[in-house]
Write a protein that holds these residues in place. Sequence first.
Motif, short mmCIF file in Angstrom:
data_model
loop_
_atom_site.label_atom_id
_atom_site.label_comp_id
_atom_site.label_asym_id
_atom_site.label_seq_id
_atom_site.Cartn_x
_atom_site.Cartn_y
_atom_site.Cartn_z
N UNK A 61 0.82 -1.21 0.00
CA UNK A 61 0.00 0.00 0.00
C UNK A 61 0.85 1.27 0.00
N UNK A 62 2.12 1.16 0.42
CA UNK A 62 2.98 2.35 0.45
C UNK A 62 3.21 2.93 -0.93
N UNK A 63 3.17 2.07 -1.95
CA UNK A 63 3.45 2.54 -3.30
C UNK A 63 2.25 3.18 -3.97
N UNK A 64 1.08 3.05 -3.36
CA UNK A 64 -0.13 3.57 -4.01
C UNK A 64 -0.11 5.08 -4.20
N UNK A 65 0.49 5.80 -3.25
CA UNK A 65 0.51 7.26 -3.33
C UNK A 65 1.78 7.80 -3.96
N UNK A 66 2.59 6.91 -4.50
CA UNK A 66 3.78 7.34 -5.22
C UNK A 66 4.96 7.67 -4.32
N UNK A 67 5.98 8.17 -4.96
CA UNK A 67 7.22 8.50 -4.25
C UNK A 67 7.02 9.72 -3.36
N UNK A 68 7.53 9.70 -2.12
CA UNK A 68 7.34 10.82 -1.21
C UNK A 68 8.29 11.99 -1.52
N UNK A 69 7.96 13.14 -0.98
CA UNK A 69 8.86 14.29 -1.09
C UNK A 69 10.12 14.05 -0.27
N UNK A 70 9.96 13.46 0.93
CA UNK A 70 11.08 13.17 1.82
C UNK A 70 10.68 12.04 2.75
N UNK A 71 11.69 11.37 3.30
CA UNK A 71 11.47 10.31 4.28
C UNK A 71 12.19 10.70 5.56
N UNK A 72 11.45 10.69 6.66
CA UNK A 72 12.03 10.97 7.97
C UNK A 72 12.05 9.66 8.75
N UNK A 73 13.25 9.25 9.19
CA UNK A 73 13.37 8.06 10.02
C UNK A 73 13.62 8.53 11.44
N UNK A 79 18.31 2.53 16.38
CA UNK A 79 17.13 2.63 15.53
C UNK A 79 17.31 3.66 14.43
N UNK A 80 17.87 4.82 14.77
CA UNK A 80 18.01 5.87 13.78
C UNK A 80 19.25 5.67 12.90
N UNK A 81 20.15 4.75 13.29
CA UNK A 81 21.26 4.40 12.41
C UNK A 81 20.74 3.78 11.11
N UNK A 82 19.52 3.26 11.15
CA UNK A 82 18.94 2.68 9.94
C UNK A 82 18.78 3.72 8.83
N UNK A 83 18.68 4.99 9.20
CA UNK A 83 18.62 6.05 8.19
C UNK A 83 19.94 6.11 7.42
N UNK A 114 5.01 13.61 2.72
CA UNK A 114 6.19 12.94 3.27
C UNK A 114 5.83 11.60 3.92
N UNK A 115 6.88 10.83 4.20
CA UNK A 115 6.74 9.55 4.90
C UNK A 115 7.58 9.61 6.16
N UNK A 116 7.00 9.16 7.27
CA UNK A 116 7.72 9.04 8.54
C UNK A 116 7.83 7.56 8.88
N UNK A 117 9.04 7.09 9.11
CA UNK A 117 9.28 5.72 9.55
C UNK A 117 9.74 5.80 10.99
N UNK A 178 17.56 -6.54 12.45
CA UNK A 178 16.11 -6.68 12.62
C UNK A 178 15.39 -5.37 12.33
N UNK A 179 16.05 -4.26 12.60
CA UNK A 179 15.46 -2.94 12.37
C UNK A 179 15.76 -2.41 10.98
N UNK A 180 16.96 -2.68 10.48
CA UNK A 180 17.38 -2.09 9.21
C UNK A 180 16.67 -2.70 8.01
N UNK A 181 16.49 -4.01 8.01
CA UNK A 181 15.89 -4.66 6.83
C UNK A 181 14.46 -4.17 6.58
#
Length: 407
Positions: A61-73, A79-83, A114-117, A178-181
Motif C-alpha cells: 500500500x505504500x506505493x499507491x501514493x507514489x514517491x514521497x517528497x522526503x522520508x524521515x526516520x 534505531x536511527x542508524x537505519x537512516x 512525506x513519509x515518517x518511519x 532486525x530494524x534495518x531490513x
Amino acid sequence: MGNPVDGTAGIQGRRVADESILDDEELMAARDPGGMLRATASAGAQVRESAQLAAEANLNALSDEGRPRAVVIAGAGTAVLTADILRTVAGPRCPAPVIAHRSPGVPGWVGAADVVIAVSASGRSPEALAAAEAAARRGARLVAIGAPDSRLQSIAESARAPFIGVPRRAPARASLWSLAVPVLLAARQLDLVKINEADLAETATRLDTDADRCRPGLESFVNPAKSLALGLAGSVPIVWGSSPLATVAARRFADTLSANARYPVVAGGLGEAGRGRVGLLDGVFGGLVEGERDIFADPEDEGDQTRLRIVLLRDGGIDPQEANDEPVAVEERRADAVQTLAERRGVRCDVVTAEGGSTLERLASLIAVPDFASIYLALAHGLDPMAVPAISEMKELANPIRTEGIN
C-alpha cells in the motif's frame, strides 16, 4: 545479578584487559549472562526473519501514493542508524532525501507529501512514539517498526498505518539488522532503493560466515574479532571509513565500542579526517608517545602509556577495477596515505576490508567483525557487555517515570 537487559548489574570489571579470558569459552559465557555474543551471532537470522515479517506486513500500500517528497526516520540510538544504512544502500542518486530525526516529534515541514518511519526495538522509545503521533496528526504516511504488542503498534493501528512487529530478543544495539531490513524494504516500496531478495540472502550468508569466523570457540590468533579487540585494549581507538559506506560502519563501531566496552572513540570519514583529525597522529597519544617507545622495554612496563590505535575500514567500491571511477580512486589514495602516516609515526593500524557483491553485503562485512570485537573487548576487561548501569541511571534521573529496558 540483576536483569541484564535493564542494565542494573552494577559497575564491575578491570582496567587492564586479560587476554586469557578470550581463550576460555566457559568463562566468557559466565561473563556474558545476557547473551550478547549469541545475539550478535544471530545477525544473519535477523535479516531472514525481519524480511519475512516485512513481507507479512503487506507494505504494497505504500506505493499507491507514489514517491514521497522526503522520508524521515525517527528514533534514537541504533534505531536511527537505519537512516544512514538506507542512505548508503540507496546511494547518492536517491530520488528523495532521507532524514535521520533523533528528537521527539518530527521536523516542522513534515506534511502529507512525506513519509515518517518510526523505529524502536522496544516499541516505546519517546522519540519514535512522538514521531508516530505527529505524523498521524499531520497526515504524513507512517510506517512503524518495533516490538509487537507495544505502544508503537497501537499508534500505528490507530492511524491505519503499516506496522512491522520485530520480536525483541536483545538490546537494540544487538538488533541492528532486525530494524534495518524492514526500513530498506519499506523504502523499496516507496521506489527509493533497489534491493532484491538475492541481496538480502547474500547479506545473511555473509553475516553467518563472519559469525562463524568470530565464534567464541576459536582461539584469539585465528579469530579476527578477538585479534582486533586485543589490539585495541588499553588504547584510544580512532575508527575511520574510507568511503561513505565505510563511514557508516565506522560510526557503528564507535557506538558499540562505547556501549559494550565503555571505550571513548573518535570516528568518521577520511575526507573529514584529512582536514583536521589526522593531526591526532602527531599528538600526545600518537607520534609523541610512540617516538619515546623503547623497543626493548617490557610491554608490561608500558601499561600506563595510553596510545592511539587506528582502525581503518576500507571499501574500495563494488568494482575497484573501474579506472574511470575517480571518487573510488580518491578514497583509496586517502586510505593508503593514512596507513603510511600511521606507519611513519609508529601508530598501530588495523585494517578491515569490505567484501561482497552488493552494497548491503559490503556494509555487513564491515560491521560484523567489529561488532564481535566490541563484545570481546568488554569481556577481556571483565565487563558485562549487555548490562550498562549508567544507561539505567541516566533514564531514572532524566525521566519522571522510570523507563524499563534498553531502547
